[in-house]
Scaffold this motif. Structure first.
Motif, PDB file in Angstrom:
ATOM      1  N   PRO A   1       9.761  -0.680  -1.241  1.00  0.00           N
ATOM      2  CA  PRO A   1       8.326  -0.460  -1.406  1.00  0.00           C
ATOM      3  C   PRO A   1       8.091   0.684  -2.385  1.00  0.00           C
ATOM      4  CG  PRO A   1       9.068   0.511   0.631  1.00  0.00           C
ATOM      5  CD  PRO A   1      10.249  -0.227   0.065  1.00  0.00           C
ATOM      6  N   SER A   2       6.903   0.768  -2.914  1.00  0.00           N
ATOM      7  CA  SER A   2       6.603   1.816  -3.887  1.00  0.00           C
ATOM      8  C   SER A   2       5.247   2.413  -3.587  1.00  0.00           C
ATOM      9  CB  SER A   2       6.632   1.262  -5.310  1.00  0.00           C
ATOM     10  OG  SER A   2       5.652   0.245  -5.462  1.00  0.00           O
ATOM     11  N   GLY A   3       4.977   3.559  -4.212  1.00  0.00           N
ATOM     12  CA  GLY A   3       3.701   4.234  -4.029  1.00  0.00           C
ATOM     13  C   GLY A   3       3.880   5.618  -3.449  1.00  0.00           C
ATOM     14  N   THR A   4       2.774   6.273  -3.195  1.00  0.00           N
ATOM     15  CA  THR A   4       2.782   7.638  -2.671  1.00  0.00           C
ATOM     16  C   THR A   4       3.600   7.719  -1.392  1.00  0.00           C
ATOM     17  OG1 THR A   4       0.584   8.081  -3.581  1.00  0.00           O
ATOM     18  CG2 THR A   4       1.346   9.514  -1.802  1.00  0.00           C
ATOM     19  N   GLY A   5       4.513   8.678  -1.360  1.00  0.00           N
ATOM     20  CA  GLY A   5       5.331   8.887  -0.177  1.00  0.00           C
ATOM     21  C   GLY A   5       6.495   7.939  -0.041  1.00  0.00           C
ATOM     22  N   LEU A   6       6.608   6.963  -0.945  1.00  0.00           N
ATOM     23  CA  LEU A   6       7.662   5.957  -0.849  1.00  0.00           C
ATOM     24  C   LEU A   6       8.591   5.964  -2.045  1.00  0.00           C
ATOM     25  CD1 LEU A   6       5.400   3.013   0.345  1.00  0.00           C
ATOM     26  CD2 LEU A   6       6.655   4.641   1.769  1.00  0.00           C
ATOM     27  N   SER A   7       8.086   6.340  -3.208  1.00  0.00           N
ATOM     28  CA  SER A   7       8.887   6.361  -4.423  1.00  0.00           C
ATOM     29  C   SER A   7       8.330   7.437  -5.339  1.00  0.00           C
ATOM     30  CB  SER A   7       8.866   4.997  -5.120  1.00  0.00           C
ATOM     31  OG  SER A   7       7.540   4.672  -5.522  1.00  0.00           O
TER      32      SER A   7
ATOM     33  N   TRP B   1       2.648   5.373   7.560  1.00  0.00           N
ATOM     34  CA  TRP B   1       2.547   4.042   6.979  1.00  0.00           C
ATOM     35  C   TRP B   1       2.138   3.069   8.082  1.00  0.00           C
ATOM     36  CZ3 TRP B   1       3.119   1.321   2.451  1.00  0.00           C
ATOM     37  CH2 TRP B   1       3.348  -0.059   2.574  1.00  0.00           C
ATOM     38  N   ARG B   2       1.233   2.172   7.752  1.00  0.00           N
ATOM     39  CA  ARG B   2       0.807   1.168   8.734  1.00  0.00           C
ATOM     40  C   ARG B   2       0.726  -0.182   8.036  1.00  0.00           C
ATOM     41  NH1 ARG B   2      -2.737   2.262  13.720  1.00  0.00           N
ATOM     42  NH2 ARG B   2      -2.964   0.206  14.646  1.00  0.00           N
ATOM     43  N   ARG B   3       1.287  -1.196   8.707  1.00  0.00           N
ATOM     44  CA  ARG B   3       1.304  -2.526   8.099  1.00  0.00           C
ATOM     45  C   ARG B   3       1.339  -3.568   9.211  1.00  0.00           C
ATOM     46  NH1 ARG B   3       1.948  -4.515   3.200  1.00  0.00           N
ATOM     47  NH2 ARG B   3       2.948  -6.536   2.877  1.00  0.00           N
TER      48      ARG B   3
ATOM     49  N   PRO C   1       0.832  -1.201   0.000  1.00  0.00           N
ATOM     50  CA  PRO C   1       0.000   0.000   0.000  1.00  0.00           C
ATOM     51  C   PRO C   1       0.859   1.241   0.000  1.00  0.00           C
ATOM     52  CG  PRO C   1       0.136  -0.908   2.197  1.00  0.00           C
ATOM     53  CD  PRO C   1       0.887  -1.853   1.304  1.00  0.00           C
ATOM     54  N   ALA C   2       0.305   2.321  -0.503  1.00  0.00           N
ATOM     55  CA  ALA C   2       1.014   3.590  -0.477  1.00  0.00           C
ATOM     56  C   ALA C   2       0.956   4.171   0.926  1.00  0.00           C
ATOM     57  CB  ALA C   2       0.392   4.558  -1.475  1.00  0.00           C
ATOM     58  N   ALA C   3       1.917   5.020   1.226  1.00  0.00           N
ATOM     59  CA  ALA C   3       1.864   5.740   2.491  1.00  0.00           C
ATOM     60  C   ALA C   3       0.770   6.790   2.421  1.00  0.00           C
ATOM     61  CB  ALA C   3       3.216   6.384   2.774  1.00  0.00           C
TER      62      ALA C   3
ATOM     63  N   ASP D   1      -0.918  -2.463  18.534  1.00  0.00           N
ATOM     64  CA  ASP D   1      -1.907  -3.512  18.268  1.00  0.00           C
ATOM     65  C   ASP D   1      -1.450  -4.477  17.170  1.00  0.00           C
ATOM     66  OD1 ASP D   1      -3.572  -2.409  20.170  1.00  0.00           O
ATOM     67  OD2 ASP D   1      -4.611  -1.131  18.713  1.00  0.00           O
ATOM     68  N   GLY D   2      -0.205  -4.901  17.227  1.00  0.00           N
ATOM     69  CA  GLY D   2       0.296  -5.858  16.262  1.00  0.00           C
ATOM     70  C   GLY D   2       0.682  -5.273  14.922  1.00  0.00           C
ATOM     71  N   ASP D   3       0.605  -3.954  14.789  1.00  0.00           N
ATOM     72  CA  ASP D   3       0.984  -3.291  13.543  1.00  0.00           C
ATOM     73  C   ASP D   3       2.267  -2.484  13.741  1.00  0.00           C
ATOM     74  OD1 ASP D   3      -1.262  -4.264  12.339  1.00  0.00           O
ATOM     75  OD2 ASP D   3      -2.357  -2.357  12.353  1.00  0.00           O
ATOM     76  N   LEU D   4       3.006  -2.350  12.647  1.00  0.00           N
ATOM     77  CA  LEU D   4       4.079  -1.373  12.600  1.00  0.00           C
ATOM     78  C   LEU D   4       3.502  -0.062  12.101  1.00  0.00           C
ATOM     79  CD1 LEU D   4       7.028  -3.421  11.105  1.00  0.00           C
ATOM     80  CD2 LEU D   4       6.993  -2.295  13.327  1.00  0.00           C
ATOM     81  N   VAL D   5       3.653   0.994  12.874  1.00  0.00           N
ATOM     82  CA  VAL D   5       3.177   2.317  12.488  1.00  0.00           C
ATOM     83  C   VAL D   5       4.400   3.201  12.302  1.00  0.00           C
ATOM     84  CG1 VAL D   5       1.817   4.328  13.147  1.00  0.00           C
ATOM     85  CG2 VAL D   5       1.020   2.026  13.733  1.00  0.00           C
ATOM     86  N   GLY D   6       4.537   3.739  11.110  1.00  0.00           N
ATOM     87  CA  GLY D   6       5.723   4.528  10.816  1.00  0.00           C
ATOM     88  C   GLY D   6       5.382   5.892  10.284  1.00  0.00           C
TER      89      GLY D   6
END
Length: 826
Positions: free
Chosen positions: A777-783, A817-819, A92-94, A797-802
């Motif tokens: 990774p690619s997408g908005t805010g990433l590339s 970004w959340r994943r 997903p995109a940021a 809650d089990g997610d990485l929030v960046g």
């Protein structure tokens, strides 16, 4: 705190104290220096300290008992969070997050830190070059006027490929000729955690911009225009010299310019340059020499140099487009380097400062000189700058009351054209269609930082201005987590800012009830950590030189200034805090203190104690042997800080920066460990560090090639910082890379960085600190166009929030970004 570290929860200051278990810490030897490369371990070579401590001797600390409840809280700061591969098909995109991180009811415009560095004029067109030193990086700006400076519009800037330019490039010198404009400047590293005003990363090469009409600009490729400018070259002036452009400056093999030598660059069109280092330009009696001025009339080019020994002012003349040079002398003498040169369409002017005034000399060709006039002003202190366009010359004179401007069409008479306050820094001037334009910076409290003054022939102000700054003005540098609270720190429209969240999705800005986060100039928080006595965050405040900003909070929502003089300076320069960490015994702040590294320890956020060295020169530095810490982590081992030192002996007397770590069992006494410079690079230093148990990972960015290339590199330690092994962070062959974050996760380590220039996000992951895999990774805010980077993350809650940012030379925006952590495993 930059990843990993102590597992503990923040509590109210009036909660139970003295009930936590203290870690048994090993003692350090008086000095801890690395030996030469030792045995190879794994895929790299192991460098060991002289007195390693066995892991079995350290007491294991797994949780902290607070009020009878076991609280285990991870604090992961300044790390990357994107670990999806480009081929996953589900990256997903940021999310652009300018609206999530609110700027508050009123931003502080004085914190935007805009500056105008250069101005040039041709006909009725005026162009100003400068930029905005925003929290996410320097933003290049050009402004053009077609009506002699009455109105300005922002000029678009693109790369040769038509893309937005990278952030972090500073135009400083402008020149114009028929159908050709050029700007020269320098490239600054875009810091992952920011720098105080006036404290920038060292220049990493010269940048060239060109324009056909001044109304739109092209950032020329380094492979063509920038190839003639070396990493240790510094441009001082550029001028149109009849058939093209001539630039002058200096170079240094050592890098500290104690061996300065002259350089001349020649270009027909501004797009390609020829470099002539020291070519037939030498002081007549030896010494060092730096070229400072260049001017031309018809086919005569004149340059002025400043020598380290008498005669201080040395001048040369060329009549064959710079192929050959002949020395000449300007009348008069001086006990100080006081000469400066400029030229109108018909006359070369040389101005020499004397006691209480300056004297103007004029020449039609650089050979025949006439004493023309005195430049006088009440309270005269000295000549700051002399510039000229085809129609007239402008002198900026420092006086007791500020900067006075004087204008002359021929050098024989000078007319005052207004004054600027003492707070003004006049960096360049130009005369156009009877108007005088002065640009620079204004350090007065409440100002935007930019100085623009337009005056008519009588010295009256002509209303003018440049468009307001663009971009969000917000940046998030670090995240901390304690219990169900996530705290983010950074800056917003010039003030320091703190936001909090329960889920990493909805953020609320903390109210500044104690006026701890605002003030004159720019404020910014760059790191944060919770601890036994509450929260601690550090950054900087005010204009250059900035003061340290240290704030604390019992709950992460209400913040107040730390105890007075928490970080007192040891000299005239205030310290610069960079990173923080905590363990059950207290808190540590690391950073810079004058020429040396600075550390401070507190057991309770109320009293502070300056760190001491375990051996000579472990912390203290000099002008040629600087030390600095950028980040710190804590663990079972105590504390490990990462940064660099300036080594004057690394390459036969050439000054280079080299990676360095410091270790401390208690946060009070510190030992320095110099790490080897990686093979194939010129120099490098460490910017980030993280740890879990005894495993520590630190990484940074190295300078490669001709000084404009970069490469990510790092080291890992499996014994709490006592011995280190170089790690490999793979990228495609020949691709530039840098490090923006390091963090520990429940599944290993993540190093975030950029590849290419401008940079796209790259993430390296490892389960054990030894073997690393790369993903983009690619997408908005990433590339895509501009610089993308990740600067902080935590787990919710089990997610990485960046969080991070996407920035070009024309704007910026925070990203989130959340994943799921399970899909982001190394």
């Amino acid at each position: 705190m930059t990843g990993g570290g102590w597992k503990g929860g923040a509590v109210e200051p009036d909660g139970p104290s003295g009930q936590h278990e203290r870690i048994s810490q090993p003692s350090l030897p008086p000095t801890t220096e690395l030996t030469d490369p030792g045995p190879v371990s794994g895929s790299g070579r192991l460098w060991a300290a002289t007195d390693p401590v066995r892991a079995a001797e350290r007491k294991r600390f797994r949780s902290l008992l607070i009020g009878g409840v076991s609280a285990v809280v991870a604090v992961l700061v300044a790390g990357g969070v994107l670990v999806a591969t480009r081929n996953s098909g589900e990256t997903p995109a940021a999310e652009l997050a300018g609206n999530l991180f609110a700027a508050g009811p009123a931003g502080s415009p004085d914190g935007r830190q805009r500056e105008l560095n250069g101005v040039a004029a041709l006909g009725g067109t005026v162009v100003i070059a400068g930029g905005e030193d925003v929290d996410s990086g320097y933003r290049t700006e050009f402004f053009a006027s077609k009506d002699a400076g009455r109105t300005f519009a922002q000029a678009p800037v693109r790369t040769a490929k038509g893309e937005p330019p990278a952030a972090g490039e500073v135009p400083r010198h402008l020149a114009a000729g028929p159908g050709a404009w050029v700007a020269l400047g320098e490239r600054m590293d875009r810091g992952a955690s920011g720098s105080p005003p006036g404290v920038r990363q060292a220049s990493r090469g010269t940048v060239v911009w060109t324009s056909a009409d001044g109304a739109s600009w092209t950032r020329q490729p380094d492979a063509t225009a920038g190839l003639a400018f070396g990493p240790r070259d510094r441009v001082a002036d550029v001028a149109w010299t009849g058939d093209g452009f001539t630039a002058v400056g200096r170079t240094s093999e050592k890098g500290d310019f104690t061996d300065a030598a002259p350089v001349v660059w020649l270009s027909r069109d501004g797009r390609s340059w020829e470099r002539r280092a020291g070519w037939r330009l030498h002081p007549p009696t030896g010494g060092t020499l730096a070229l400072t001025d260049v001017a031309a009339v018809k086919d005569a080019i004149v340059v002025r140099g400043e020598s380290s020994i008498k005669p201080y002012d040395v001048t040369w003349r060329s009549t064959d487009a710079g192929d050959t040079w002949q020395a000449f002398a300007v009348p008069g003498t001086s006990d100080e380097p006081e000469l400066t040169l400029a030229a109108t369409a018909t006359t070369i002017l040389a101005v020499r400062g004397e006691s209480g005034h300056a004297v103007t000399y004029t020449s039609p060709d650089g050979m025949r000189w006439t004493t023309a006039a005195k430049i006088e002003a009440a309270g005269y202190r000295g000549l700051l700058r002399l510039t000229a366009t085809a129609e007239a010359a402008v002198a900026a004179v420092e006086t007791d009351a500020g900067v006075r401007l004087l204008r002359s069409a021929d050098g024989r008479s000078w007319q005052p054209v207004g004054a600027n306050p003492i707070s003004a820094q006049v960096r360049d001037t130009a005369s156009v269609s009877g108007h005088t334009v002065a640009v620079g910076a204004d350090t007065a409290a409440g100002g935007s930082g930019a100085l623009l003054a337009v005056r008519d022939k009588s010295g009256k102000d002509v209303p003018s201005g440049v468009p307001n700054p663009t971009g969000s003005g917000r940046v998030v540098d670090a995240l901390g987590t304690a219990g169900e609270r996530v705290v983010a720190v950074g800056g917003a429209d010039g003030d320091a800012a703190v936001w909090s969240s329960a889920d990493g999705a909805d953020w609320r800005r903390a109210a500044d009830r104690h006026n701890a986060l605002a003030g004159p100039g720019r404020q910014r928080l760059t790191d944060v950590t919770p601890g036994i006595a509450g929260w601690l965050a550090v950054g900087f405040s005010g204009q250059s030189p900035a003061r340290p900003l240290v704030v604390t909070s019992a709950d992460g929502e209400s913040w107040q200034p730390a105890a007075a003089q928490a970080l007192p300076p040891t000299g005239s320069t205030p310290p610069i805090p960079r990173g923080v960490a905590a363990n059950p015994d207290g808190y540590v702040i690391v950073g810079e203190d004058g020429f040396g590294a600075g550390t401070w320890w507190s057991p309770d956020l109320k009293t502070w104690e300056r760190g001491i060295p375990a051996g000579k020169d472990n912390l203290a530095g000099t002008e040629t042997t600087k030390r600095w810490m950028n980040a710190v982590t804590s663990g079972l081992f105590g504390y490990v800080a990462a940064g660099g030192v300036t080594d004057p002996n690394a390459y036969g007397g050439v000054y280079v920066r080299r990676p360095t770590v410091w270790i401390s069992p208690d946060g009070r006494k510190w030992s320095l460990l110099r790490l080897p410079i990686p093979a194939g690079v010129n120099e490098g230093w460490l910017s980030h560090i993280a740890s879990t148990d005894d495993l520590v990972v630190t990484a940074g960015t190295a300078v490669t090639g001709n000084g404009v290339g970069t490469a990510a590199f790092g080291y890992a330690s499996h014994d709490g910082g006592r011995s280190w092994q170089q790690i490999t962070l793979p990228v495609a062959a020949g691709e530039q890379s840098s490090v923006t974050a390091v963090a520990a996760t429940p599944r290993g380590f993540v190093v975030a960085g950029t590849v290419g220039r401008p940079g796209d996000v790259v993430v390296w992951t490892s389960a054990d600190g030894r073997i690393w895999k790369a993903a983009q990774p690619s997408g908005t805010g990433l590339s895509g166009p501009g610089d993308q980077r990740l600067t902080a993350f935590t787990t919710v809650d089990g997610d990485l929030v960046g969080v991070g940012s996407t920035a070009t030379g024309q704007g910026d925006e925070p990203i989130v970004w959340r994943r799921p952590l399970s899909s982001a495993a190394p």
